[in-house]
Design a protein around this motif. Structure first.
Motif, short mmCIF file in Angstrom:
data_model
loop_
_atom_site.label_atom_id
_atom_site.label_comp_id
_atom_site.label_asym_id
_atom_site.label_seq_id
_atom_site.Cartn_x
_atom_site.Cartn_y
_atom_site.Cartn_z
N VAL A 75 1.64 -0.65 20.43
CA VAL A 75 2.47 -1.43 21.33
C VAL A 75 2.42 -0.92 22.80
CG1 VAL A 75 4.56 -2.18 21.97
CG2 VAL A 75 4.20 -1.54 19.59
N ARG A 76 1.85 -1.95 23.67
CA ARG A 76 1.52 -1.82 25.24
C ARG A 76 2.54 -2.82 25.87
NH1 ARG A 76 -4.84 -3.00 26.30
NH2 ARG A 76 -4.43 -5.22 25.89
N LEU A 77 2.63 -2.75 27.06
CA LEU A 77 3.02 -3.69 27.90
C LEU A 77 2.16 -4.92 28.32
CD1 LEU A 77 4.99 -1.86 30.93
CD2 LEU A 77 6.16 -3.31 29.22
N ARG A 78 2.49 -6.12 28.42
CA ARG A 78 1.77 -7.27 28.52
C ARG A 78 1.73 -7.03 30.00
NH1 ARG A 78 3.32 -12.52 24.84
NH2 ARG A 78 2.08 -13.51 26.55
N GLN A 79 0.59 -7.82 30.31
CA GLN A 79 0.17 -8.02 31.77
C GLN A 79 1.16 -9.27 32.42
OE1 GLN A 79 -4.14 -8.58 32.61
NE2 GLN A 79 -4.36 -6.23 32.34
N ALA A 80 1.32 -10.11 31.71
CA ALA A 80 2.05 -11.41 32.01
C ALA A 80 3.05 -11.73 30.96
CB ALA A 80 1.35 -12.78 32.15
N ALA A 81 4.33 -11.48 31.37
CA ALA A 81 5.42 -11.45 30.26
C ALA A 81 5.60 -12.90 30.08
CB ALA A 81 6.74 -10.86 30.83
N ASN A 82 6.17 -13.26 28.69
CA ASN A 82 6.45 -14.37 27.98
C ASN A 82 7.99 -14.42 28.03
OD1 ASN A 82 6.94 -16.91 26.89
ND2 ASN A 82 5.41 -16.59 25.20
N ASP A 83 8.78 -14.87 28.70
CA ASP A 83 10.22 -14.84 28.69
C ASP A 83 10.78 -15.91 27.42
OD1 ASP A 83 10.33 -13.06 30.86
OD2 ASP A 83 10.60 -14.85 32.22
N LYS A 84 9.88 -16.57 27.03
CA LYS A 84 10.25 -17.59 25.91
C LYS A 84 10.67 -16.77 24.59
CE LYS A 84 8.43 -21.36 28.19
NZ LYS A 84 7.43 -22.82 27.99
N ILE A 85 10.05 -15.74 24.39
CA ILE A 85 10.25 -14.98 23.00
C ILE A 85 10.80 -13.68 23.42
CG2 ILE A 85 8.44 -16.34 21.91
CD1 ILE A 85 6.50 -13.96 22.47
N ARG A 86 11.41 -13.07 22.28
CA ARG A 86 11.96 -11.62 22.55
C ARG A 86 10.87 -10.65 22.46
NH1 ARG A 86 16.08 -11.30 17.26
NH2 ARG A 86 14.36 -12.09 16.39
N SER A 87 9.84 -10.83 21.99
CA SER A 87 8.88 -9.76 22.27
C SER A 87 7.93 -9.95 23.22
CB SER A 87 8.00 -9.69 20.85
OG SER A 87 7.44 -10.90 20.75
N GLY A 88 8.23 -10.82 24.35
CA GLY A 88 7.51 -11.48 25.28
C GLY A 88 7.07 -10.42 26.39
N LYS A 89 7.42 -9.29 26.41
CA LYS A 89 7.16 -8.05 27.26
C LYS A 89 6.11 -7.19 26.82
CE LYS A 89 11.69 -8.18 29.84
NZ LYS A 89 12.81 -7.36 30.60
N VAL A 90 5.87 -7.34 25.67
CA VAL A 90 4.95 -6.41 24.93
C VAL A 90 3.87 -7.10 24.35
CG1 VAL A 90 6.57 -4.38 24.82
CG2 VAL A 90 6.16 -6.07 22.82
N GLU A 91 2.84 -6.47 23.88
CA GLU A 91 1.71 -7.03 22.89
C GLU A 91 1.27 -5.80 22.05
OE1 GLU A 91 -0.99 -8.49 25.73
OE2 GLU A 91 -1.95 -6.64 26.23
N LEU A 92 0.39 -6.23 21.02
CA LEU A 92 -0.11 -5.11 20.13
C LEU A 92 -1.65 -4.99 20.26
CD1 LEU A 92 1.65 -3.70 18.07
CD2 LEU A 92 0.42 -4.78 16.34
N LEU A 93 -2.26 -3.79 20.68
CA LEU A 93 -3.63 -3.78 20.56
C LEU A 93 -4.28 -3.27 19.29
CD1 LEU A 93 -6.32 -3.59 22.37
CD2 LEU A 93 -5.70 -1.16 22.73
N ALA A 94 -4.82 -4.34 18.58
CA ALA A 94 -5.04 -4.09 17.16
C ALA A 94 -6.15 -3.00 16.94
CB ALA A 94 -5.58 -5.55 16.64
N SER A 95 -5.75 -2.48 15.79
CA SER A 95 -6.77 -1.21 15.44
C SER A 95 -7.51 -1.58 14.02
CB SER A 95 -6.47 0.12 15.51
OG SER A 95 -5.01 0.14 14.67
#
Length: 597
Positions: A75-95
């Motif tokens: 889990v890491r911070l997103r460069q551009a947040a999406n305020d429309k969803i609850r998880s919009g401030k983060v993203e997952l770098l898949a492994s």
């Protein structure tokens, strides 16, 4: 298989490795990165796969809509947040990506509106969509809140039989052949009514059940063959005892589920007042339109439709003023008249008030020529009409005029944008005990045959059956009956008298209700209750007009389950086991009636 839900991944998990399971909502493939929106029932989270790992990048790019997958990543911070969803401030770098089940091309996408038949045929796909997830979870929260409220107040959850005996509840029973008793049938319950009354006599003071009920009747937006109700019964209570507790219960669940504060005290209105003012026993108080009775003003006018019904013992002539609606076109008025006709009207008179000060010359109406200045002035004064208003008129029997003008009131309120925001709960009380059925030539119960009359004397009830008032009550919300109940008959002689007035003879009453009549003789306490429509309340909370949207697997308006193909034929061998044979359809005869097939 997973460590977290998609929609619940947030900043608290930054730099942690998590494993998610869900469906691929979207994929966006760019030259050096693939973005995946992964969805489960808690929501959506964005995943990122970069081109540093060729095999992983290739696997991500190959993912399709609704593929069922498991993905692990940091889990890491997103460069551009999406305020429309609850998880919009983060993203997952898949492994790691594992395709659990590849989805074939779907019959429709979540953003499409394919029509209800397609949605119901592929209900499992429809239920996956965020909108249906929201609606169904609203229903789930409603039921949880109701149970919690009642459990905390000493109510006892008791199951009653599904295979029972046919009883008159106002609709056809679903019958189940009894294999071990040839030629005999069970009936699926239209409600647990008699069993919950028996429980009061058995000493269980406060009963409730989230009950499945079955009625073989025509389906509409607010009707299903099988439905769910919150069934409740209380011993040693009056009407107000039941109403006060259940009113607070509804306030509590709306507060918990919706964050909505309903009125501190629900207003009360008698059935007579509701019909007189609004033409409905479940009036929508958000609409500020009310009836004006004008029979006394038109008894001697030259418009025969008005005079006939104004002078009829059971007639009604009613006016409905629509502020500012004189601008409606003739076609729009004709559409309103057509709507009234669907609800029993044989015609709908109207009048546009162009200039109030000019009297007859200031109105446009097909019936103006039948009215003199004095009558017109009296009508306009009584309705409070002003220049620019439209006045609609209905004349018929009291019930018919009330019904179709009540439907006109609802249509006008919606078409003119007069429906206020918010919630308007209401108790409607003092229902008539009986209605007279002209076709059958007998009384029918307005609520059900076990509702107590307002009088305690059997002779009084017999002598005044046509005008008798019951101890029934309904809870109404925004024009929807969400709950109906009554104080019950707890005296065997009174119950027998009610059966007799309903055309149920002593022998039939003994055969169908002998157990109840016996139970009433052995110290039955005064008792009453109410049942709330879970489907209707959930639909209101979810903001949908159809209860099918809050039932996981509903039937269509043609009483079919498109997903499973029910109803369906049954093999002759299986029918023989339950002593049933299917008769061929009767062929129509020359006169159009059913003849022998």
């Amino acid at each position: 298989m997973r460590t977290h839900y998609c929609g619940l991944v947030d900043e608290s998990l930054i730099d942690q490795t998590v494993t998610l399971c869900g469906w691929v909502n979207t994929t966006r493939v760019q030259s050096h990165v693939v973005f995946i929106d992964l969805r489960d029932h808690e929501g959506v989270v964005q995943l990122v796969v970069d081109s540093d790992t060729a095999e992983l990048f290739k696997a991500a790019a190959a993912l399709g809509y609704e593929d069922c997958v498991r993905i692990t990543g940091a889990v890491r911070l997103r460069q551009a947040a999406n305020d429309k969803i609850r998880s919009g401030k983060v993203e997952l770098l898949a492994s790691a990506i594992e395709v659990l089940n590849k989805a074939e091309p779907l019959p429709f996408h979540a953003h499409e509106n394919p029509g209800e038949d397609v949605r119901l045929k592929y209900r499992y796909l429809d239920l996956r969509t965020p909108d249906m997830q929201r609606k169904m979870r609203t229903r789930i929260k409603l039921v949880q809140a109701l149970r919690r409220y009642l459990d905390e107040r000493g109510f006892q959850d008791i199951e009653t039989p599904i295979l029972t005996k046919a009883t008159p509840e106002g609709a056809r029973d679903f019958l189940v052949p009894a294999r071990m008793h040839e030629g005999e049938f069970y009936a699926l319950p239209q409600s647990p009514q008699l069993f919950k009354q028996i429980l009061m006599m058995a000493g269980f003071d406060r009963y409730y059940q989230i009950a499945r009920c079955f009625r073989d009747e025509a389906l509409r937006a607010d009707r299903q063959l099988e439905f769910t109700q919150l069934d409740m019964e209380f011993a040693w209570v009056s009407e107000r005892d039941v109403q006060d507790l259940t009113e607070e219960m509804i306030r509590s669940v709306f507060r918990e589920v919706m964050g909505v504060e309903l009125a501190a005290q629900f207003p009360r209105m008698t059935y007579e007042e509701a019909m007189r003012r609004f033409g409905s026993d479940k009036p929508d108080l958000r609409i500020p339109l009310e009836f004006t009775d004008i029979a006394e003003l038109v008894k001697t006018c030259e418009f025969k439709v008005f005079t006939d019904w104004a002078n009829h013992e059971d007639g009604r002539v009613v006016a409905l003023r629509a502020p500012g609606a004189a601008s409606l076109s003739r076609k729009q008025i004709d559409d309103i008249a057509a709507h009234a006709a669907k609800h029993g009207a044989k015609g709908l008179a109207w009048m546009k008030v162009d200039d109030l000060a000019k009297g007859l010359e200031g109105v446009t109406s097909p019936i103006a020529k039948f009215l003199d200045d004095a009558t017109l002035t009296a009508i306009l004064a009584a309705t409070g009409a002003a220049s620019g208003d439209l006045v609609l008129f209905g004349a018929a029997s009291y019930k018919s005029a009330s019904d179709f003008m009540g439907a006109v009131r609802i249509k006008l309120g919606r078409d003119l944008g007069l429906v206020a925001d918010g919630w308007t709960p209401l108790w409607v009380t003092d229902f008539p005990m009986f209605e007279w059925d002209e076709e059958e030539g007998r009384y029918v119960a307005l609520h059900h045959p076990f509702t107590a009359p307002a009088v305690d004397d059997v002779a009084d009830l017999r002598a005044n059956a046509r005008t008798a008032v019951s101890r029934g009550y309904d809870m109404v919300l925004n024009g929807n009956e969400i709950g109906g109940g009554s104080i019950r008959i707890h005296n065997s002689a009174m119950q027998s008298a009610v059966f007799e007035l309903l055309g149920i003879g002593a022998e039939e009453a003994e055969g169908k209700f002998g157990f109840l009549l016996d139970a009433l003789k052995f110290g039955a306490p005064p008792h009453g209750g109410i049942a709330f429509g879970i489907d209707r309340i959930a639909a209101l909370m979810a903001g949908t007009e159809s209860i099918r949207d809050v039932i996981a697997f509903p039937k269509t308006t043609t009483a079919q389950c498109l997903m499973t193909g029910a109803p369906s034929p049954v093999p002759d061998k299986q029918l023989a086991e339950v002593h049933v044979s299917v008769r061929p359809k009767l062929a129509p005869t020359a006169d159009g009636t059913a003849g022998q097939g």
